[in-house]
Structure formats: structure tokens, C-alpha cells
Design an enzyme around this catalytic site. Structure first.
Site, PDB file in Angstrom:
ATOM      1  CE  LYS A  22      18.407  59.668  36.608  1.00 56.76           C
ATOM      2  NZ  LYS A  22      19.842  59.800  36.903  1.00 56.76           N
ATOM      3  CB  SER A 163      31.521  53.293  34.834  1.00 55.60           C
ATOM      4  OG  SER A 163      31.013  54.618  34.870  1.00 55.60           O
ATOM      5  CD  GLN A 165      27.369  58.153  35.926  1.00 59.58           C
ATOM      6  OE1 GLN A 165      28.204  58.120  36.837  1.00 59.58           O
ATOM      7  NE2 GLN A 165      26.090  58.335  36.145  1.00 59.58           N
ATOM      8  CG  ASP A 311      20.580  53.124  37.131  1.00 64.48           C
ATOM      9  OD1 ASP A 311      21.535  53.054  37.943  1.00 64.48           O
ATOM     10  OD2 ASP A 311      20.607  53.848  36.124  1.00 64.48           O
TER      11      ASP A 311
HETATM   12  C1  S3P Z   1      24.462  56.276  33.848  1.00 68.82           C
HETATM   13  C2  S3P Z   1      25.298  55.214  34.061  1.00 68.82           C
HETATM   14  C3  S3P Z   1      25.196  54.335  35.232  1.00 68.82           C
HETATM   15  C4  S3P Z   1      23.855  54.480  35.922  1.00 68.82           C
HETATM   16  C5  S3P Z   1      23.462  55.904  36.108  1.00 68.82           C
HETATM   17  C6  S3P Z   1      23.362  56.598  34.765  1.00 68.82           C
HETATM   18  C7  S3P Z   1      24.677  57.104  32.650  1.00 68.82           C
HETATM   19  O1  S3P Z   1      26.201  54.679  36.155  1.00 68.82           O
HETATM   20  O2  S3P Z   1      23.875  53.813  37.164  1.00 68.82           O
HETATM   21  O3  S3P Z   1      22.231  56.009  36.771  1.00 68.82           O
HETATM   22  O4  S3P Z   1      23.786  57.888  32.288  1.00 68.82           O
HETATM   23  O5  S3P Z   1      25.738  56.974  32.026  1.00 68.82           O
HETATM   24  P1  S3P Z   1      27.702  54.094  36.032  1.00 68.82           P
HETATM   25  O6  S3P Z   1      28.293  54.653  34.799  1.00 68.82           O
HETATM   26  O7  S3P Z   1      28.399  54.576  37.265  1.00 68.82           O
HETATM   27  O8  S3P Z   1      27.527  52.608  35.995  1.00 68.82           O
END
Ligand code: S3P
Length: 427
Positions: A22, A163, A165, A311
Site C-alpha cells: 500500500k 512518521s 508520511q 501497522d
Molecule cells: C505509512 C506510514 C505509517 C503507517 C501507514 C502508512 C506510509 O504512518 O502507519 O499505514 O505509507 O508512509 P505514519 O507515517 O503516521 O507513521
């Protein structure tokens, strides 16, 4: 509401079909949409979350075309201001990464919304660094949020709490200019954006705890193959670990060490784990991963290990319930702001199944007895809670029923079919 029930009694075996990762799927679509030329993506994970990113890109005027199952062609180009708010559904990755991308695009303006769960999740963590880079973000600390892009200024930003993200949002914004962009990571988070930016011709330097965007900021189209998602594979492989007589393989799984924390923990607990055919595809390490049942024992996991399994805590909690002895997992504050209050949802689900568990500050304690009664669990609209507890039911004394399985499509629409194909009784 559509409830689902898993029944104990049958071992699971064979090859489990898993969708494309994903995190990598979102990034491939977004980077292709920002690149010059047409990129081909294969094995895209076509979950609701990833399709929310596709729909958003269409609203920005980007051509993303489906050629077949998991096969997409994306032509990058200047992004247009969308006519309507962008609905990110349940997907925080869609919202946070696209907010970052737009923040570095002068003249582009967009409002982002989400479902009830996403509308509760913190957005200040992306808004703050992006404002510092020069973008205008109007709204509170949660969605809806309106972003107006600008030529980005430089930034040096500590990524705490870790993070991927937030880091990705800053990197994507930085692509719009030439100012220095550096992120300091005391605890490393998944680095798929860094790897994939290199594939698109924009190398990112990762040295010690610093991530630095290079001087080349122009993305060029490339072809990306997405590996099987270790966060989706977690459930059939967890089933293999906890149901006696089981042995399951996932082919071509992403084994990036920042994603394999669950598998290391399962091995420490006593599951049999084997890796074969390791190779690099589109810059990522992948392998065929086999998990077999073992007698599990409780372990202690320090906070420093959590980002590599952020996750997978629902899956790990299920393994801990089926282990002998106490498992202590530390550093779980971030679980309070996931798709549900995951720490609360895990404890409530375990207790409903007759397992002693408690949240102690930001730690989780599970007192495993090597068996579990089964019961009725509230998924709380959280796909990973739903899949973890359905997997627990395969190893319990009695069935596990979850109130609503529709949320599973968020990340793994084929979950029930995949589990049935390896022999699980879920209906
Ligand atoms: C993700 C980062 C994680 C993860 C999320 C997907 C990503 O979140 O929990 O399901 O694709 O960058 P965080 O960046 O908030 O840790």
C-alpha cells in the site's frame, strides 16, 4: 453492517495471494503524476485507500489509466486546481502525501476531506513543516484543510514522532524548488519515498539519521513493480504461526528491514520463518517468505523497534495472545491516532476473547496462555483490527465474530478469498 466469523480447527497451508504494498502503491502513483512522461506501474495494490489516491489524481487533471489487474499507466504533468474538495476516504497516506505535493506547487490550491475516522486524525504534523516551507494551509489541526502551494523554501525538520508520511510530505513539497531540504530522524521510519525518488531520477541521501533531498528535483517517468505488502501478508502468515500444522508462503514480499519488525518478533517468539529467492525489484528488497507454526512464547519489545512494525501491532497482539507468558510492547502512543484508537481496540478485542490484556500508558501487556476462548469483537471500522481478530479465531477454542468486515477493503479487499484459499474457514 456485515459481520464475519472465523472458525478454528483447520491448519492453513499453501501460497497466499497478497496485493501490492500500500505505501509503495501510493508513492508510485504520486511520483508518476509529478514526473515528465508516462510511467507504467505493475502489481499496484487496488485497495480503497490506493484508489482514493487515483481518484484524487484524476481531480488534479492527471491521466491515470488502468490497463488490467494491478496494471496502470500514469502520465505526469502540471497539476490543476481541482473543482471540488478531494475526498481521501479513510486514507491518511493519500491526504498527507498529496497535501505535501500540492504545498510545493505554486498556483495550485486544494481542499482535502476524509471520512469520520480520517477527520479525527492529526494533520498539524504535516501542516506545521509545510507552512514553514512557505505554503498556506487554512483549517484546524484536522481535515478539512485547504492548501495553497508556493515555491518551497528550505527546511531542516526533526521527524518526531517517527512518521514516514510527514517525511514524505516534506520531500514531495521540496521537489517544487531548489532550497535545501533535510529531515532528521532520531528513529528511522519506512524509507520508500527516498528509494522511489531515486528510481524517478531524484536521488535522496540517507546518512546516519539525516535524509537530504538532492539537487536534482525533476522527476522522469519510470516503470515500477510493486512488491507484495508485508502488512497484508501479516494475516495469512500470522495464521501459519498460530495454527498447529500450518505452513504458508508469500511470494515476492517486500522485506525492506523497516517493514519486517513483525516477522523478526514472530521468529523470536518461536515461529519458523524462512526467506528464499531474495532480489531487488524497483529498488526494494523482496523475497519469498514462508512461516510455519511453532510453540510461541511471550517477549518484550522496546519502543525503538516499533516503527518497523507500526501497522502490525494488532497481528503481533494476536500472536502474543496465543503465546505462553507475558508479552510487553512499549512505545505505542501513535496507535491512539491510527484508523481507530488501536491500543484501545486491541485490548477490548482480546478481553472479549477471554485474554488478559491491558494498556499501561503507551505500553501494551498481554498475558498469553497459549490458548484463547474466542468471542465477539468490535472492529471499530479498522481494517487491521478486523483481520487480526478473524485470524485469532482460526486458532481459538471457539469462533471469533467481528461486527463489520466492510472496512477490510481499506487495504486488502481479497482478504477473505486469500484466507479461504489457504484453508481458513471464514464466512
Ligand atoms: C505509512 C506510514 C505509517 C503507517 C501507514 C502508512 C506510509 O504512518 O502507519 O499505514 O505509507 O508512509 P505514519 O507515517 O503516521 O507513521
Amino acid at each position: 453492517m456485515s459481520s464475519l466469523t472465523s472458525q478454528p480447527g483447520r491448519p492453513v497451508a499453501g501460497i497466499a495471494a497478497i496485493p501490492g504494498d500500500k505505501s509503495c502503491s501510493h508513492r508510485a502513483l504520486i511520483l508518476a503524476a509529478m514526473a515528465e512522461g508516462t510511467s507504467a506501474i505493475t502489481d499496484l495494490g487496488e485497495s480503497e485507500d490506493v484508489l482514493a489516491t487515483v481518484t484524487a489524481l484524476h481531480a488534479f487533471g492527471i491521466a491515470a489509466v488502468r490497463d488490467g489487474e494491478g496494471q496502470w499507466r500514469v502520465t505526469g504533468g502540471p497539476w490543476q486546481t481541482p473543482a471540488n474538495p478531494i475526498d481521501c476516504g479513510n486514507s491518511a497516506t493519500t491526504a498527507r502525501l498529496l497535501i505535501g505535493a500540492v504545498a510545493g506547487m505554486p498556483g495550485v490550491r486544494a481542499t482535502f476531506t476524509g471520512d469520520a475516522s480520517l477527520s479525527r486524525r492529526p494533520m498539524k504534523r504535516v501542516a506545521e513543516p509545510l507552512r514553514r516551507m512557505g505554503a498556506t494551509l487554512a483549517g484546524g489541526d484536522t481535515l478539512p484543510l485547504t492548501v495553497e502551494g508556493a515555491v518551497p523554501g528550505g527546511i531542516e525538520y526533526p521527524n518526531v514522532p517517527a512518521s514516514a508520511q510527514v517525511k514524505s510530505a516534506i520531500l514531495l513539497a521540496g521537489l517544487g524548488g531548489s532550497a535545501p531540504v533535510r529531515i532528521i530522524e532520531p528513529m528511522p521510519s519506512r524509507h520508500h519515498s527516498e528509494i522511489m525518488l531515486g528510481q524517478f531520477g531524484c536521488p535522496v541521501t540517507v546518512a546516519r539519521d539525516e535524509v537530504t533531498l538532492g539537487a536534482e528535483r525533476r522527476l522522469r517517468a519510470c516503470d515500477i513493480a510493486i512488491a507484495a505488502d508485508p502488512s497484508a501478508a501479516a494475516f495469512p502468515l500470522l495464521a501459519a504461526a498460530i495454527v498447529p500444522g500450518s505452513d504458508v508462503t508469500v511470494e515476492g514480499m517486500l522485506v525492506n528491514p523497516l517493514r519486517t519488525g513483525l516477522y523478526e518478533a514472530l521468529e523470536e517468539m518461536g515461529a519458523r520463518i524462512g526467506l528464499a529467492n531474495e532480489r531487488i525489484v524497483s529498488g526494494e528488497i523482496i523475497a519469498d517468505v514462508t512461516v510455519g507454526h511453532g510453540t510461541l512464547r511471550g517477549i518484550t519489545l522496546a519502543a525503538s523497534r516499533i516503527p518497523a512494525m507500526i501497522d502490525e501491532i494488532p497481528a503481533l497482539a494476536v500472536a502474543a495472545a496465543m503465546a505462553d507468558g507475558e508479552t510487553l510492547i512499549e512505545g505505542l502512543a501513535e496507535l491512539r491516532v491510527k484508523e481507530s484508537d488501536r491500543l484501545g481496540a486491541i485490548v477490548a478485542g482480546l478481553v472479549a476473547c477471554g485474554v488478559t490484556a491491558l494498556a499501561d500508558g503507551d505500553s501494551l501487556r498481554i498475558f498469553g496462555r497459549g490458548r484463547c476462548r474466542g468471542g465477539h469483537v468490535l472492529a471499530q471500522g479498522d481494517h487491521r483490527i478486523a483481520m487480526a481478530f478473524l485470524t485469532l479465531g482460526l486458532a481459538s477454542e471457539g469462533p471469533v465474530t467481528i461486527d463489520d468486515g466492510t472496512c477490510i477493503a481499506t487495504s486488502f479487499p481479497g482478504f477473505v478469498d486469500t484466507m479461504r484459499e489457504i484453508g481458513a474457514d471464514i464466512a
